[in-house]
Design a protein around this motif. Structure first.
Motif, PDB file in Angstrom:
ATOM      1  N   GLU A 145     -29.913  23.707 103.468  1.00  0.00           N
ATOM      2  CA  GLU A 145     -29.569  22.601 102.175  1.00  0.00           C
ATOM      3  C   GLU A 145     -29.809  23.978 101.359  1.00  0.00           C
ATOM      4  O   GLU A 145     -30.630  25.143 100.797  1.00  0.00           O
ATOM      5  CB  GLU A 145     -31.994  22.940 102.115  1.00  0.00           C
ATOM      6  CG  GLU A 145     -31.722  22.170 100.911  1.00  0.00           C
ATOM      7  CD  GLU A 145     -32.502  22.396 100.111  1.00  0.00           C
ATOM      8  OE1 GLU A 145     -33.976  23.114 100.669  1.00  0.00           O
ATOM      9  OE2 GLU A 145     -33.258  22.042  98.650  1.00  0.00           O
ATOM     10  N   VAL A 146     -28.391  23.496 100.882  1.00  0.00           N
ATOM     11  CA  VAL A 146     -27.973  24.850  99.702  1.00  0.00           C
ATOM     12  C   VAL A 146     -28.113  24.566  98.110  1.00  0.00           C
ATOM     13  O   VAL A 146     -28.626  23.641  97.911  1.00  0.00           O
ATOM     14  CB  VAL A 146     -26.446  24.947  99.874  1.00  0.00           C
ATOM     15  CG1 VAL A 146     -25.718  25.546  99.383  1.00  0.00           C
ATOM     16  CG2 VAL A 146     -25.758  24.931 101.193  1.00  0.00           C
ATOM     17  N   GLY A 147     -29.434  25.802  97.495  1.00  0.00           N
ATOM     18  CA  GLY A 147     -30.632  25.638  97.238  1.00  0.00           C
ATOM     19  C   GLY A 147     -31.446  25.993  96.907  1.00  0.00           C
ATOM     20  O   GLY A 147     -32.407  25.272  96.334  1.00  0.00           O
ATOM     21  N   TYR A 148     -31.538  27.470  97.820  1.00  0.00           N
ATOM     22  CA  TYR A 148     -32.574  27.625  97.972  1.00  0.00           C
ATOM     23  C   TYR A 148     -32.552  29.220  97.786  1.00  0.00           C
ATOM     24  O   TYR A 148     -32.582  30.128  99.112  1.00  0.00           O
ATOM     25  CB  TYR A 148     -33.194  27.682  99.603  1.00  0.00           C
ATOM     26  CG  TYR A 148     -34.813  27.551  99.108  1.00  0.00           C
ATOM     27  CD1 TYR A 148     -36.008  27.351  98.638  1.00  0.00           C
ATOM     28  CD2 TYR A 148     -34.914  28.607 100.201  1.00  0.00           C
ATOM     29  CE1 TYR A 148     -37.267  27.816  99.249  1.00  0.00           C
ATOM     30  CE2 TYR A 148     -36.664  28.843 100.576  1.00  0.00           C
ATOM     31  CZ  TYR A 148     -37.540  28.315 100.147  1.00  0.00           C
ATOM     32  OH  TYR A 148     -38.873  28.538  99.825  1.00  0.00           O
ATOM     33  N   PRO A 149     -32.432  29.689  96.992  1.00  0.00           N
ATOM     34  CA  PRO A 149     -31.661  30.700  96.792  1.00  0.00           C
ATOM     35  C   PRO A 149     -32.988  31.900  97.263  1.00  0.00           C
ATOM     36  O   PRO A 149     -33.585  31.744  96.463  1.00  0.00           O
ATOM     37  CB  PRO A 149     -31.530  31.482  94.914  1.00  0.00           C
ATOM     38  CG  PRO A 149     -31.780  30.477  94.266  1.00  0.00           C
ATOM     39  CD  PRO A 149     -32.175  29.177  95.420  1.00  0.00           C
TER      40      PRO A 149
END
Lengths: 347, 293, 258
Positions: free
Chosen positions: B71-75
């Motif tokens: 889930e790209v969007g969890y820095p």
């Protein structure tokens, strides 16, 4: 259909206002073309990097762990280039190019302009395939509305038909898809259907296609949105058909036209004009509903703007999102108005 | 004939308009950083290393490619770089290195968190997306050995001197958590058992939690310590690290399909090697600004 | 060729709306070329009767013959005699109909309105149909309006187009359902003139009308309908000058004295 297109295109029929609008549009396009020719080239922009940054980029070349992301976005009349490292200690350099100059864009208005270009570029899905950003939104909404209109017309005819079974089946379909949330329908199509029938959506595409998952998700979304839109369009079409006065049916019957020909030649063409405004609404709703595809991994305008907000902690990201949505909506409202006008010629 | 010209002219105009709407001039070349991301197969002649591991018996959706759901969007675990396409982050570095050492290409598939595990074996081979290893999850999938330890932490707004020595001290406060995360489960558990009286605000995105903290809508954020490290490294003056629950570590692992035991075995081997040669520690300090304990 | 005695015949035609009986056992025989005007107070069932003839209203019981052939047969116990669909369609096309509100197709031009049915139903050649349609338009005096949309025409013009549209199917019987009731008084004349010409050409016509002058002048026979029955019938002279039925007398008195 052919004559409809001709009518739309026939410049002689345009009103003066339309001509003025077109002249303005063409002038704007011409200015854009000139300005875009004047903006700095990609190589010029990339050469702006500071010495330290150049060194880091050089270091990257030898390493298998790249640390610098070089972003180059070209957006009509401006371009934007940034160099950023990742990690806890981030180093970034940003430049905006406009009319032959590249400006530093690390703070103030330059930063704002740079962000606008970068965000807009990303939301439009530039430099990527059709399944990103505005392109995805447009593709999904136009295709699924097209499916919806065809399916909806069939369903509406089914629902008003004298065949009780057919009428009940179509009525049930409409009730089901209008009575359940689109997001759940999307989940059912994307997750449950493959699980039940033992396939994966990505199987529709070649093994090794790195985009197969997204393409599969798009097909699932298209089916879900198309089926859903069919139900809503069916009610629109049905209401429009039933609003045509009884005398039209009678006249057609007295002339010996069959039911199907009466529908096809007399009733449906007349009801089109009445369908257009609610269909336009449905379409615009669909543009907004398209943001639900985030749930199955697709990135539309809304999802991308949320993503940017998360990773850059930036709140002005919604400005370009709003503008893009407004432009899309305005464009399609214009098209629908033209269709409506065309079909109301005889009134 | 005249009509044809008009039609052509109009289509031309329409295409121009469309390109204005589409906004982009020419399709730019993929940013430099993206290419190595995709072609990071043993390009540095490390094929010898790849042969160290036994790849027979592993199942991959496409041969030679390790497909990874994230889930790209969890820095700072996974996020898009500014170009909007290149995934970067701690998890990305880890899994890319794993694939590289195995002699595989890596293909990161961005996916929504909801249903991320359902996609294993269908859409991707493994999930490496800050997944906590839990007993519950272990029933339906395999997990690699942990590659990072994580604790639950309480973050307050800078200037708030309230002492938090355990989660019990959150009594009476309004707490933001990310929906359906371990933090959410933990605090909900405290609440439902009646241990403390706390108002929980569950957000879709972790960023919203911090925004609410900034705006004073909530009193505290309960979050993974790793994520907290990442935020505090970037905003050292905005927040204070009030409490870290050292008693209960939770571990992030790479989730693998239930049947794919061979893949789990080689990934574990690689992770052990990466731990041994310091790669994991390096990566940790690069992304979190502190050394892993 | 004409091996039938009556071009149109109805036997015991009845129609009920629920318990309300609108048509009660109507018998009528029409000879070829006859012009029949149906008059009577509103609610008498005139329009319903006319519309039953070409199936726009479903009759409850009775038989209808067209050119001696059975067109419809329904018994009181709802049994329906099955009549070959093709025959039925052929017989239906022997009747043309004009409506009170014209019912032209608003999205088609005048010419398209007229050509539609011959092309779509009879599958006739388009060019021939067009030529014939122009002839018909000339006949009703509207040749120059061929490419207008109906809504650009006056009511009287629309009704003339509607007549032309019905005639394009070359029917042997024309049914007129109050063709002038929706028109402004000054527009009535043109329509009536067209109808008179048609009658003079020998068309069989059934006209439901309130135009007593027209009935007097053109009709061969006048039917006075009241309460779902034909209360009185006869020549115009008989009906208008020597009515026997008290209801006819009171009806005529009421409309002629206004």
């Amino acid at each position: 259909m052919k004559s409809f297109l001709k009518g739309l295109i026939n410049v002689k029929n345009w009103k003066k206002k339309t001509k003025v609008t077109w002249i303005i549009v063409l002038v704007v396009i011409a200015v854009c073309i000139v300005l875009s020719a004047l903006k700095p080239s990609e190589a010029d922009m990339k050469a702006m990097a500071s010495e330290e940054m150049q060194a880091m980029i050089k270091a990257d070349e030898g390493s298998s762990r790249k640390r610098v992301t070089v972003t180059y976005n070209s957006l009509i009349i401006v371009n934007y280039c940034s160099f950023s490292t990742s990690g806890a200690k981030e180093v970034t350099e940003k430049y905006v190019g406009f009319v032959g100059h590249a400006f530093q864009a690390d703070e103030g208005f330059g930063k704002f302009a740079g962000q606008m270009v970068n965000y807009t570029y990303r939301m439009l899905g530039c430099g990527e395939n059709l399944l990103h950003g505005a392109k995805l939104t447009l593709l999904l909404t136009t295709l699924s509305t097209a499916i919806g209109v065809v399916l909806g017309t069939l369903l509406a005819l089914g629902k008003i038909s004298k065949n009780k079974v057919l009428s009940k089946v179509c009525g049930g379909y409409i009730f089901f898809f209008r009575g359940t949330p689109l997001l759940i329908q999307l989940f059912v199509i994307y997750y449950s259907v493959p699980a039940i029938f033992g396939f994966a959506w990505r199987d529709l595409f070649a093994v090794g296609d790195t985009q197969a998952v997204y393409k599969g998700a798009f097909i699932a979304a298209l089916i879900a949105y198309g089926l859903n839109s069919g139900a809503y369009c069916a009610e629109i079409v049905r209401a429009a058909i039933q609003s045509i006065e009884k005398g039209q049916h009678e006249a057609a019957k007295a002339l010996g036209l069959s039911y199907s020909k009466t529908m096809r030649l007399i009733i449906i063409p007349q009801s089109v004009r009445r369908m257009v405004p609610p269909l336009c609404n449905e379409f615009i709703m669909m543009i907004k509903d398209a943001s639900m595809v985030f749930a199955i991994s697709l990135m539309d305008i809304t999802t991308i703007s949320k993503n940017i907000m998360t990773s850059e902690i930036s709140y002005i990201v919604f400005l370009p999102a709003l503008i893009i949505y407004l432009i899309i909506t305005a464009f399609f409202t214009w098209i629908f108005n033209a269709i409506e006008k065309k079909f109301s010629l005889y009134e | 004939m005249k009509k044809m010209t008009k039609i052509v002219a109009l289509i031309g105009a329409a295409v121009m308009c469309a390109s204005v709407i589409a906004g982009c001039g020419n399709k730019t070349e993929a940013p430099a950083a993206q290419e190595p991301q995709e072609n990071q197969t043993a390009e540095n002649g490390e094929t010898t290393e790849a042969s160290k591991y036994d790849l027979s018996g592993i199942k991959l959706i496409s041969d030679g490619v390790l497909s990874v759901g994230e889930e790209v969007g969890y820095p700072p675990f996974e996020d898009f770089a500014e170009d909007g396409v290149t995934p970067i982050g701690y998890d990305v570095d880890i899994i890319t290195e794993v694939a590289k050492r195995l002699g595989l290409e890596v293909n990161i598939v961005n996916t929504a968190w909801d249903g991320i595990f359902a996609g294993i074996d269908n859409n991707y081979d493994v999930v490496c997306s800050a997944c906590t290893i839990t007993e519950e999850r272990k029933e339906s999938m395999l997990f690699s050995e942990p590659y990072i330890a994580n604790y639950q932490a309480v973050i307050l707004k800078a200037g708030n001197d309230k002492k938090i020595e355990s989660f019990n001290d959150l009594d009476g406060m309004t707490v933001a958590v990310q929906k359906e995360t371990t933090s959410d489960e933990l605090i909900s558990d405290y609440k439902s058992t009646g241990t403390i009286d706390v108002e929980i605000v569950a957000n879709e995105k972790i960023l919203s939690c911090f925004t609410q903290l900034d705006n004073g809508e909530v009193d505290a954020v309960v979050v993974d310590s790793t994520v907290a490290d990442g935020y505090l490294a970037k905003n050292p003056d905005a927040y204070v690290y009030a409490y870290k629950d050292d008693s209960e570590a939770e571990y992030f692992g790479i989730a693998i399909g239930k049947e794919n035991t061979a893949l789990k075995a080689v990934i574990d081997e690689v992770l052990a090697d990466m731990e041994a040669d310091g790669f994991i520690a390096d990566t940790y300090s690069y992304w979190f600004g502190v050394t892993e304990e | 060729m004409d091996n039938f005695e009556y071009i149109l015949e109805t036997e015991h035609v009845s129609k009920n709306f629920g318990s309300l009986s609108v048509l009660k056992d109507i018998n009528l025989k029409v000879k070829k070329g006859e012009v029949i005007c149906i008059i009577g107070p509103s609610g008498a069932g005139k329009s319903t009767y006319l519309r039953s003839l070409n199936q726009l209203e479903k009759i409850s019981s009775g038989k209808i013959f067209i050119k001696g052939d059975l067109f419809l047969h329904r018994e009181k116990d709802h049994t329906v005699e099955r009549i070959d669909k093709k025959t039925q369609q052929k017989l239906l096309l022997e009747m043309g109909m004009c409506f009170q509100r014209f019912n032209l197709f608003p999205h088609k031009t005048v010419l398209e309105n007229i050509c539609l049915a011959p092309i779509e139903v009879k599958h006739e050649d388009k060019e021939t149909v067009k030529k014939e349609a122009m002839e018909l338009l000339k006949k009703v005096g509207l040749a120059e309006k061929a490419n207008e949309f109906p809504n650009r025409l006056s009511g009287g013009q629309q009704q003339r187009v509607a007549i032309a549209r019905a005639l394009a199917m070359k029917p042997e019987i024309m049914l007129f359902d109050e063709p002038t009731s929706a028109l402004d008084p000054e527009l009535v004349g043109d329509v009536l003139q067209v109808m008179k010409d048609l009658a003079n050409d020998g068309m069989t016509m059934l006209v439901v009308t309130h135009e007593m002058g027209f009935a007097k002048e053109v009709a061969d026979r006048v039917l006075f309908m009241a309460d779902g029955i034909i209360a009185e019938e006869g020549t115009p002279d008989h009906i208008f000058n020597h009515p026997e039925n008290p209801r006819t007398q009171s009806f005529l008195r009421s409309i002629l004295n206004v």
